[in-house]
Enzyme design. Structure first.
Site, PDB file in Angstrom:
ATOM      1  N   ARG A 400     -12.497   4.977  -1.789  1.00  0.00           N
ATOM      2  CA  ARG A 400     -11.802   5.573  -0.636  1.00  0.00           C
ATOM      3  C   ARG A 400     -12.835   5.699   0.476  1.00  0.00           C
ATOM      4  NH1 ARG A 400      -7.684  10.677  -0.220  1.00  0.00           N
ATOM      5  NH2 ARG A 400      -6.331   8.984  -0.887  1.00  0.00           N
ATOM      6  N   HIS A 427      -3.385   1.932   2.732  1.00  0.00           N
ATOM      7  CA  HIS A 427      -3.308   2.756   1.515  1.00  0.00           C
ATOM      8  C   HIS A 427      -2.354   2.073   0.533  1.00  0.00           C
ATOM      9  CE1 HIS A 427      -3.799   6.092  -1.016  1.00  0.00           C
ATOM     10  NE2 HIS A 427      -3.171   7.043  -0.360  1.00  0.00           N
ATOM     11  N   GLN A 430      -0.647   3.841  -2.607  1.00  0.00           N
ATOM     12  CA  GLN A 430       0.391   4.808  -2.243  1.00  0.00           C
ATOM     13  C   GLN A 430       1.750   4.112  -2.104  1.00  0.00           C
ATOM     14  OE1 GLN A 430       0.171   8.334  -1.543  1.00  0.00           O
ATOM     15  NE2 GLN A 430       2.368   7.999  -1.726  1.00  0.00           N
ATOM     16  N   ASP A 519       4.194  11.029   7.282  1.00  0.00           N
ATOM     17  CA  ASP A 519       2.823  11.325   6.862  1.00  0.00           C
ATOM     18  C   ASP A 519       2.243  12.251   7.934  1.00  0.00           C
ATOM     19  OD1 ASP A 519       0.287  11.279   5.734  1.00  0.00           O
ATOM     20  OD2 ASP A 519      -0.193   9.243   6.411  1.00  0.00           O
ATOM     21  N   CYS A 559       3.822  11.094   1.589  1.00  0.00           N
ATOM     22  CA  CYS A 559       2.772  10.738   0.629  1.00  0.00           C
ATOM     23  C   CYS A 559       1.939  11.953   0.207  1.00  0.00           C
ATOM     24  CB  CYS A 559       1.869   9.664   1.226  1.00  0.00           C
ATOM     25  SG  CYS A 559       1.147  10.151   2.805  1.00  0.00           S
ATOM     26  N   ARG A 587       2.080   7.983  -8.626  1.00  0.00           N
ATOM     27  CA  ARG A 587       0.747   7.441  -8.372  1.00  0.00           C
ATOM     28  C   ARG A 587       0.057   7.136  -9.706  1.00  0.00           C
ATOM     29  NH1 ARG A 587      -1.773   8.561  -3.594  1.00  0.00           N
ATOM     30  NH2 ARG A 587      -3.216   6.971  -4.389  1.00  0.00           N
TER      31      ARG A 587
END
Ligand code: CP
Ligand code: NVA
Length: 650
Positions: A400, A427, A430, A519, A559, A587
């Site tokens: 990340r 991402h 996700q 988001d 998310c 996830r």
């Protein structure tokens, strides 16, 4: 619950992912051998076929003739002559073939299926020009009126299939100028499977599959099959079957199965249980669209595949990943046993970190979390050096990072797969979990409309990349200056898979949407812009007013982490339509499938994969061909002039 009931429950539950995977798909089945002559086997076959149809699989049957053609020919005094293992067909023999296949055999198969509750309709390749054929002229042989498939009347077959009918086809073809041809049933089945773009093609005959050293080879790739033919392990009538299989695979059929019709319910056992009964033939194993030379049982991929963004995936990869997620949810397989995954995170995380760590552990591997303070990526040490060092300890790096280019650099210098656990650009993990969630709630359907409301950030960019894989209408509403990445958008629009629009009015995006997604307005790293962003995004909140415009059952998605009261209200998060916490849970499930795909890219469709005793839920070792096999042929009987040899190594 009695042990017997428990067993039944286990069988039904483990079949569920396969049933979901194959619903609406087409299976072409070549019916032949003992399954056509033995009364009990006939009933078992008819029941299997009917069940497949009832659970939503489109079934098409192509049958051989058993020994009926030879028997009738003998009774009528027509001489049976074989050239290169195939029946020479002159005009007199052709009459026998048509009488037998399109007459007695076809009607018997149709009656058998219909007695068991199927809606079978009998046809020969002549009906409505179902099979247009031309003379089959293999090098050096004249087989007379033996034909090969030139084209198939797919529209006609699809009309029958769509009406709930099981077409039962006698392998006879007709040329454009009206000559009738006798076609080998394997070749006819393969041609029909290719034309229909079938998911699977089954050859049901009297051999278990391909045997090496007396052992069934559960999975065979093209390269391995060629090797076994060269070594003389695969011989006789099995060779044209293998060639017909590879032709099918080269032309869109996903998988070919050789199964023993002399075993009761072999079709169901092969498709739905963890103890497969035959040999499955596949192209080459693939990892996200790229052929991998890794074979079942190998320890490490020979060529690493990263997941840096979603552009690497095809629709088939995506569907495979969804299926693998289902499969892994129902097993305790340990494909990551002995493997170590390093997590390298420059930004905070709750879900991504924990779901990767737990996922690796559940798959039998180990993991270590490194925050950037301890590593100093690109500062204390060059990215390339970190990549090389971590590759020597790990089977995979999950990273990340802020800068996507730094992730690309890390991947370039790593010899192990690198997974994007979020960058400023995208991402991907996700969005894969989000699609799994939409699918779980029954909304992954043609015409899906997704509304993304808010910042054109990393998550929005991955939504756009997803829309270049899976067809949807993606409507993104962002304020001026906060649109998603223009290059990503242009690429996805050029792919022509979905309609993707960027608008500034959230009401346009939300209108009739099946899923309404948001988001945070201020992503990690943008904290200094928070005040300005609050002003710019104030009309981009998911609240009761906006969700009212969407479909009444529209999924509300986020998310997480959420800033309750900013981009989404408490009421929306807690509403009955919210699937936000399913997204978070998924996830874990989807990332397990991602890791298994990248680190142990075996064929998860293989029912033998999770066979008891094959390493405690892990993978069975691959069977290597013996160096100099002594062969013994058996089972020299096959309909229609094909000599099929069950191959044993004594
Ligand atoms: N959704 C998500 O990636 O959460 P984390 O930032 O907590 O990992
Ligand atoms: N866009 C958010 C996503 C968090 C999962 C961020 O980058 O902070």
């Amino acid at each position: 619950m009695t042990p017997e009931m428990q067993t039944k429950e286990e069988i039904l539950t483990s079949a569920l992912p396969y049933i979901q995977r194959y619903e609406g798909k087409t299976f072409v089945i070549k019916y032949g051998g003992a399954a056509m002559t033995d009364a009990a086997l006939k009933e078992s076959f008819a029941k299997d076929v009917t069940l497949l149809k009832k659970i939503g699989i489109n079934v098409v049957i192509v049958h051989g003739g058993g020994n009926s053609v030879t028997d009738l020919a003998a009774r009528l005094g027509t001489e049976s002559r074989f050239v290169g293992g195939q029946r020479y067909t002159d005009a007199a023999m052709l009459k026998n073939v048509v009488m037998t296949l399109a007459g007695t055999v076809n009607t018997e198969v149709v009656g058998l299926i219909n007695r068991n509750g199927g809606n079978a309709v009998g046809l020969s390749g002549i009906d409505n020009n179902l099979i247009t054929a031309k003379k089959y002229a293999p090098k050096g042989y004249d087989l007379g009126l033996v034909g090969e498939v030139e084209s198939v009347n797919v529209a006609f077959l699809n009309t029958l299939i769509a009406s709930g009918i099981i077409p039962v086809i006698a392998p006879i073809g007709v040329s454009v100028s009206g000559e009738v041809y006798n076609i080998n049933a394997d070749i006819a089945a393969s041609g029909i499977a290719q034309a229909l773009g079938a998911e699977k093609l089954f050859f049901l005959s009297d051999t278990e599959g391909v045997l090496v050293d007396g052992e069934l080879v559960p999975t065979l790739t093209n390269a391995r099959a060629q090797q076994l033919i060269k070594q003389g392990v695969i011989t006789g009538g099995m060779i044209p079957k293998i060639h017909a299989a590879f032709e099918a695979l080269a032309n869109g059929v996903q998988k070919v199965h050789l199964i023993n019709g002399a075993t009761n319910h072999s079709l169901l056992l092969e498709i739905f249980t963890h103890e497969g009964v035959g040999t499955q033939i596949i192209r080459e194993e693939k990892v996200f669209g790229r052929a991998s030379s890794l074979k079942r049982g190998s320890a490490t991929p020979s060529q690493k595949q990263d997941l840096l963004d979603l552009t690497v995936m095809t629709k088939q990869d995506f569907e495979d990943l969804m299926h693998l997620t289902d499969v892994l949810k129902h097993t305790d397989a340990k494909p990551l046993a002995g493997k170590h995954v390093t997590l390298l995170f420059q930004k905070p995380s709750l879900r991504t970190r924990v779901s990767f760590e737990v996922g690796v552990a559940q798959l039998g591997g180990t993991s270590l979390y490194l925050s950037n303070e301890g590593v100093g990526l690109g500062e204390r040490e060059a990215v390339s050096d970190v990549a090389r060092v971590l590759s020597s300890y790990s089977s995979c790096i999950v990273a990340r990072l802020f800068d996507h280019n730094m992730l690309l650099d890390l991947a370039k210098h790593s010899s192990v797969p690198v997974v994007n656990a979020l960058t400023d650009q995208s991402h991907p993990c996700q969005i894969l979990a989000d699609l799994y969630t939409i699918r779980q709630h029954g909304k992954l359907l043609p015409g899906l409309k997704v509304a993304f409301i808010g910042d054109g950030n990393n998550v929005a960019n991955s939504w756009i990349e997803m829309a270049a894989i899976y067809p949807m209408h993606l409507s993104i509403a962002s304020p001026y200056g906060y649109a998603p990445d223009a290059a990503t958008l242009a690429r996805a629009q050029a792919a022509g898979i979905s309609t993707i629009e960027v608008v500034d009015d959230p009401r346009i995006a939300a209108d009739s949407a099946d899923a309404i997604y948001t988001d945070v307005w201020t992503s990690m790293g943008q904290e200094s812009e928070q005040l300005a962003r609050r002003t710019a995004f104030k009309d981009y909140q998911i609240n009761a007013g906006l969700t009212r415009l969407a479909h009444p059952n529209a999924l509300i998605m986020h998310c997480l982490p959420a800033h309750r009261g900013e981009e989404i209200t408490d009421e929306a998060i807690e509403s009955k339509n919210s699937v936000i916490f399913d997204q978070a849970e998924n996830r874990l499930h989807v990332q397990k499938a991602i890791l298994a795909t990248l680190l142990a890219p075996v064929d998860y469709d293989d029912p033998l994969l999770f066979k008891e005793g094959a390493g405690g839920g892990s993978f069975a070792a691959s069977t290597q061909p013996p160096p100099n096999p002594r062969l013994e042929k058996a089972g020299e009987q096959e309909e229609y002039g094909q000599t099929e040899a069950a191959v044993h190594h004594s």
